[in-house]
Write a protein that holds these residues in place. Structure first.
Motif, PDB file in Angstrom:
ATOM      1  N   ILE A  92       0.863  -1.187   0.000  1.00 20.22           N
ATOM      2  CA  ILE A  92       0.000   0.000   0.000  1.00 20.22           C
ATOM      3  C   ILE A  92       0.895   1.231   0.000  1.00 20.22           C
ATOM      4  O   ILE A  92       1.695   1.431   0.912  1.00 20.22           O
ATOM      5  CB  ILE A  92      -0.939  -0.010   1.220  1.00 20.22           C
ATOM      6  CG1 ILE A  92      -1.884  -1.210   1.147  1.00 20.22           C
ATOM      7  CG2 ILE A  92      -1.737   1.285   1.285  1.00 20.22           C
ATOM      8  CD1 ILE A  92      -2.776  -1.366   2.345  1.00 20.22           C
ATOM      9  N   ARG A  93       0.744   2.074  -1.023  1.00 16.96           N
ATOM     10  CA  ARG A  93       1.606   3.238  -1.164  1.00 16.96           C
ATOM     11  C   ARG A  93       0.914   4.548  -0.827  1.00 16.96           C
ATOM     12  O   ARG A  93       1.587   5.553  -0.602  1.00 16.96           O
ATOM     13  CB  ARG A  93       2.157   3.300  -2.589  1.00 16.96           C
ATOM     14  CG  ARG A  93       3.098   2.146  -2.920  1.00 16.96           C
ATOM     15  CD  ARG A  93       4.233   2.086  -1.909  1.00 16.96           C
ATOM     16  NE  ARG A  93       5.082   0.933  -2.059  1.00 16.96           N
ATOM     17  CZ  ARG A  93       6.190   0.911  -2.797  1.00 16.96           C
ATOM     18  NH1 ARG A  93       6.534   1.981  -3.476  1.00 16.96           N
ATOM     19  NH2 ARG A  93       6.923  -0.176  -2.859  1.00 16.96           N
ATOM     20  N   SER A  94      -0.402   4.566  -0.775  1.00 16.07           N
ATOM     21  CA  SER A  94      -1.100   5.818  -0.486  1.00 16.07           C
ATOM     22  C   SER A  94      -2.462   5.518   0.122  1.00 16.07           C
ATOM     23  O   SER A  94      -3.153   4.586  -0.306  1.00 16.07           O
ATOM     24  CB  SER A  94      -1.263   6.650  -1.756  1.00 16.07           C
ATOM     25  OG  SER A  94      -1.951   7.852  -1.491  1.00 16.07           O
ATOM     26  N   ILE A  95      -2.830   6.317   1.130  1.00 16.03           N
ATOM     27  CA  ILE A  95      -4.143   6.245   1.770  1.00 16.03           C
ATOM     28  C   ILE A  95      -4.692   7.663   1.820  1.00 16.03           C
ATOM     29  O   ILE A  95      -3.988   8.595   2.214  1.00 16.03           O
ATOM     30  CB  ILE A  95      -4.076   5.657   3.190  1.00 16.03           C
ATOM     31  CG1 ILE A  95      -3.430   4.275   3.170  1.00 16.03           C
ATOM     32  CG2 ILE A  95      -5.460   5.576   3.808  1.00 16.03           C
ATOM     33  CD1 ILE A  95      -3.147   3.727   4.562  1.00 16.03           C
ATOM     34  N   ALA A  96      -5.946   7.833   1.422  1.00 14.79           N
ATOM     35  CA  ALA A  96      -6.585   9.146   1.427  1.00 14.79           C
ATOM     36  C   ALA A  96      -7.905   9.062   2.174  1.00 14.79           C
ATOM     37  O   ALA A  96      -8.674   8.118   1.978  1.00 14.79           O
ATOM     38  CB  ALA A  96      -6.813   9.645   0.003  1.00 14.79           C
ATOM     39  N   ARG A  97      -8.151  10.041   3.030  1.00 15.74           N
ATOM     40  CA  ARG A  97      -9.406  10.135   3.773  1.00 15.74           C
ATOM     41  C   ARG A  97     -10.296  11.179   3.109  1.00 15.74           C
ATOM     42  O   ARG A  97      -9.864  12.295   2.835  1.00 15.74           O
ATOM     43  CB  ARG A  97      -9.117  10.529   5.227  1.00 15.74           C
ATOM     44  CG  ARG A  97     -10.340  10.914   6.065  1.00 15.74           C
ATOM     45  CD  ARG A  97     -11.217   9.714   6.341  1.00 15.74           C
ATOM     46  NE  ARG A  97     -12.130   9.944   7.444  1.00 15.74           N
ATOM     47  CZ  ARG A  97     -13.343  10.504   7.330  1.00 15.74           C
ATOM     48  NH1 ARG A  97     -13.775  10.918   6.154  1.00 15.74           N
ATOM     49  NH2 ARG A  97     -14.102  10.662   8.389  1.00 15.74           N
ATOM     50  N   HIS A  98     -11.546  10.787   2.830  1.00 22.37           N
ATOM     51  CA  HIS A  98     -12.478  11.733   2.222  1.00 22.37           C
ATOM     52  C   HIS A  98     -12.807  12.830   3.234  1.00 22.37           C
ATOM     53  O   HIS A  98     -13.071  12.540   4.403  1.00 22.37           O
ATOM     54  CB  HIS A  98     -13.756  11.023   1.778  1.00 22.37           C
ATOM     55  CG  HIS A  98     -14.573  11.806   0.815  1.00 22.37           C
ATOM     56  ND1 HIS A  98     -15.384  12.850   1.193  1.00 22.37           N
ATOM     57  CD2 HIS A  98     -14.685  11.732  -0.546  1.00 22.37           C
ATOM     58  CE1 HIS A  98     -15.982  13.367   0.126  1.00 22.37           C
ATOM     59  NE2 HIS A  98     -15.571  12.712  -0.934  1.00 22.37           N
ATOM     60  N   PRO A  99     -12.794  14.102   2.817  1.00 23.81           N
ATOM     61  CA  PRO A  99     -13.016  15.188   3.793  1.00 23.81           C
ATOM     62  C   PRO A  99     -14.433  15.280   4.333  1.00 23.81           C
ATOM     63  O   PRO A  99     -14.652  15.960   5.339  1.00 23.81           O
ATOM     64  CB  PRO A  99     -12.656  16.451   2.991  1.00 23.81           C
ATOM     65  CG  PRO A  99     -12.766  16.058   1.566  1.00 23.81           C
ATOM     66  CD  PRO A  99     -12.435  14.605   1.486  1.00 23.81           C
ATOM     67  N   GLU A 100     -15.391  14.594   3.714  1.00 21.33           N
ATOM     68  CA  GLU A 100     -16.773  14.684   4.183  1.00 21.33           C
ATOM     69  C   GLU A 100     -17.398  13.318   4.437  1.00 21.33           C
ATOM     70  O   GLU A 100     -18.048  13.120   5.458  1.00 21.33           O
ATOM     71  CB  GLU A 100     -17.618  15.455   3.152  1.00 21.33           C
ATOM     72  CG  GLU A 100     -17.178  16.901   2.975  1.00 21.33           C
ATOM     73  CD  GLU A 100     -17.972  17.603   1.889  1.00 21.33           C
ATOM     74  OE1 GLU A 100     -18.857  16.947   1.287  1.00 21.33           O
ATOM     75  OE2 GLU A 100     -17.710  18.794   1.632  1.00 21.33           O
ATOM     76  N   LEU A 101     -17.221  12.386   3.532  1.00 21.24           N
ATOM     77  CA  LEU A 101     -17.856  11.075   3.650  1.00 21.24           C
ATOM     78  C   LEU A 101     -17.018  10.143   4.529  1.00 21.24           C
ATOM     79  O   LEU A 101     -15.798  10.295   4.620  1.00 21.24           O
ATOM     80  CB  LEU A 101     -18.021  10.443   2.270  1.00 21.24           C
ATOM     81  CG  LEU A 101     -18.866  11.228   1.269  1.00 21.24           C
ATOM     82  CD1 LEU A 101     -18.808  10.556  -0.095  1.00 21.24           C
ATOM     83  CD2 LEU A 101     -20.307  11.336   1.733  1.00 21.24           C
ATOM     84  N   PRO A 102     -17.644   9.163   5.196  1.00 20.62           N
ATOM     85  CA  PRO A 102     -16.884   8.188   6.010  1.00 20.62           C
ATOM     86  C   PRO A 102     -16.239   7.109   5.148  1.00 20.62           C
ATOM     87  O   PRO A 102     -16.538   5.922   5.261  1.00 20.62           O
ATOM     88  CB  PRO A 102     -17.955   7.607   6.940  1.00 20.62           C
ATOM     89  CG  PRO A 102     -19.221   7.709   6.155  1.00 20.62           C
ATOM     90  CD  PRO A 102     -19.111   8.964   5.327  1.00 20.62           C
ATOM     91  N   VAL A 103     -15.344   7.527   4.257  1.00 20.92           N
ATOM     92  CA  VAL A 103     -14.727   6.641   3.276  1.00 20.92           C
ATOM     93  C   VAL A 103     -13.239   6.951   3.202  1.00 20.92           C
ATOM     94  O   VAL A 103     -12.835   8.115   3.283  1.00 20.92           O
ATOM     95  CB  VAL A 103     -15.370   6.824   1.887  1.00 20.92           C
ATOM     96  CG1 VAL A 103     -14.670   5.961   0.843  1.00 20.92           C
ATOM     97  CG2 VAL A 103     -16.849   6.484   1.918  1.00 20.92           C
ATOM     98  N   ILE A 104     -12.430   5.904   3.083  1.00 18.81           N
ATOM     99  CA  ILE A 104     -11.017   6.070   2.780  1.00 18.81           C
ATOM    100  C   ILE A 104     -10.700   5.276   1.517  1.00 18.81           C
ATOM    101  O   ILE A 104     -11.386   4.302   1.194  1.00 18.81           O
ATOM    102  CB  ILE A 104     -10.097   5.624   3.936  1.00 18.81           C
ATOM    103  CG1 ILE A 104     -10.247   4.119   4.203  1.00 18.81           C
ATOM    104  CG2 ILE A 104     -10.329   6.442   5.178  1.00 18.81           C
ATOM    105  CD1 ILE A 104      -9.202   3.578   5.148  1.00 18.81           C
ATOM    106  N   ALA A 105      -9.665   5.726   0.820  1.00 19.81           N
ATOM    107  CA  ALA A 105      -9.210   5.050  -0.394  1.00 19.81           C
ATOM    108  C   ALA A 105      -7.771   4.623  -0.204  1.00 19.81           C
ATOM    109  O   ALA A 105      -6.974   5.332   0.412  1.00 19.81           O
ATOM    110  CB  ALA A 105      -9.336   5.976  -1.603  1.00 19.81           C
TER     111      ALA A 105
END
Length: 445
Positions: free
Chosen positions: A305-318
């Motif tokens: 895993i090279r990158s994790i992003a947290r959505h600024p509004e929704l309860p979702v991460i990528a």
């Protein structure tokens, strides 16, 4: 034959994500609730070229003209529109007297959302950091000449390390402080307004076996966007460390996560939760107040895993990495919402928070006047009252009970009547027998 399993993904809410890969492509992935929530690749920007590998990316997702900055392997930095991918300008990060871009690659990039260095409305500020520690913050003004041209305004350049290699950097939410760390470089914090170092970490002591762990930081982030004093860093020795610059120079909390190097660390909006991804594809969330493992995300990634992003509004991460999949997760249930195969090794992922599903049908009363809205609401209420389903379950049960009681009573009455009839018949038979016996006695006499 290998054993395979299939997962039923529930789908994603409406969102838009941008991924960057090792062949220089930028892919736009959109998920719409009106289309079942399945993410799809809607656009692809750039051409296949391994020499233009994307090393770092940053987005300024403002509502008016959002911008996207990309640092490539050739040493160039592109600033383009986050809506259609049009290149606004290109800047070279290589110096004539300095090392080649291949030997001093860009490892940190930040596109400032606020104004720095006396910016105008048509300007932006970029912060870049290379492997050798060469850091520069420059303001760039967009001209009205053909696309790809820009003039560099004021700039500041300094070095954040005298030896070692920088592998990670991060700018805080206020955009006043930045942290740097790497192989042979302890975590250190700099004041961006004065370009001065304000704090540097200290190596942890030797363990019980008198073994010293070499300094090798692979990822870092701020624990909260509102507080720059707490830093979370991941190491090559599969450790996650929490630093508090107001308390001490050594880690406040340190714990191990599996047995492979930590490759990505991202903070949550609550200010105490972090998401950690390692080189073997494990993804988990931790409470940094206690160092407790909150749980691992369900489903195994087959690559680093090279990158994790947290959505600024929704309860979702990528999350994305070397397995070429973009995975979207629910942070509450830690379940996989959906996954998209993108063919190339992925290096970064960012969210566009201003995306909205335009295909959602507007409400019927949106274009009606106030009186018409009232009438429509009243008619809807009346229709609902008229069409409300009547609850007959309890009444039917009571009726059944009453019927059963009546039936039992009738059965009992019938039984009583039959019993009384039988008793009367037996009495008559006995009386007849007694009369016959009396007549026989009289005849004999």
């Amino acid at each position: 034959m290998p054993r395979t399993t299939t997962l039923e993904c529930p789908g994603c809410p409406s969102l838009r994500a941008l991924t960057f890969d090792a062949l220089g492509l930028i892919k736009v992935i959109e998920a719409k609730v009106s289309q079942g929530g399945a993410p799809r690749v809607v656009e692809r920007w750039g051409e296949l070229d391994s020499s233009k590998c994307v090393l770092a990316a940053s987005i300024n997702d403002r509502k008016d003209d959002p911008l996207l900055a990309v640092a490539r392997k050739t040493g160039t930095i592109e600033v383009l529109s986050a809506i259609n991918g049009d290149i606004r300008f290109t800047v070279s990060n290589a110096n004539e007297d300095g090392p080649r871009p291949e030997d001093d690659a860009v490892v940190g990039l930040h596109l400032f959302a606020g104004q720095k260095l006396e910016l105008t409305s048509r300007s932006c500020t970029l912060l870049t950091c290379t492997t050798k520690g060469n850091t520069s913050m420059r303001s760039i003004e967009v001209t009205d000449s053909p696309a790809g041209s820009a003039s560099i305004g004021s700039s500041n350049t300094w070095s954040v390390c005298s030896s070692g290699n920088i592998l990670c950097s991060k700018v805080d939410g206020s955009e006043k402080y930045a942290i740097f760390g790497g192989k042979g470089v302890e975590m250190n914090m700099w004041d961006l307004d004065n370009c001065t170092k304000i704090w540097a970490a200290k190596s942890p002591p030797k363990n019980s076996l008198d073994i010293f762990t070499p300094t090798w930081f692979t990822s870092s982030t701020f624990l909260s966007k509102d507080d720059h004093r707490k830093i979370v860093a991941g190491t090559n020795s599969h450790q996650v460390r929490l630093y508090d610059i107001s308390a001490q120079r050594r880690p406040v909390i340190s714990f191990d996560f599996r047995e492979t190097p930590i490759k990505s660390v991202t903070e949550d909006l609550d200010g105490y939760t972090v998401y950690v991804g390692n080189g073997s594809g494990d993804l988990a969330s931790f409470d940094m107040r206690t160092g407790k493992l909150l749980g691992c995300f369900l489903g195994k990634c087959s690559g680093s895993i090279r990158s994790i992003a947290r959505h600024p509004e929704l309860p979702v991460i990528a999350s994305c990495g070397l397995d070429s999949y973009l995975r979207l997760w629910d942070i509450k249930t830690r379940q996989l919402l959906s996954a998209v195969f993108l063919k190339q090794h992925l290096t970064n992922v960012v969210f566009d928070s201003n995306f909205a599903d335009e295909e959602v049908k507007p409400s019927v009363t949106a274009d009606l006047p106030l009186n018409a809205e009232k009438i429509a609401n009243e008619t809807e209420i009346r229709d609902e009252e008229e069409t409300l389903p009547v609850k007959r379950k309890k009444a039917s049960k009571e009726d059944e009970r009453r019927k059963k009681k009546k039936a039992t009573k009738e059965n009992e009455g019938n039984k009583v009547k039959e019993a009384s009839k039988e008793n009367e018949g037996s009495k008559k038979l006995k009386s007849k027998k007694s009369k016959r016996s009396k007549c026989e006695i009289h005849d004999e006499s």
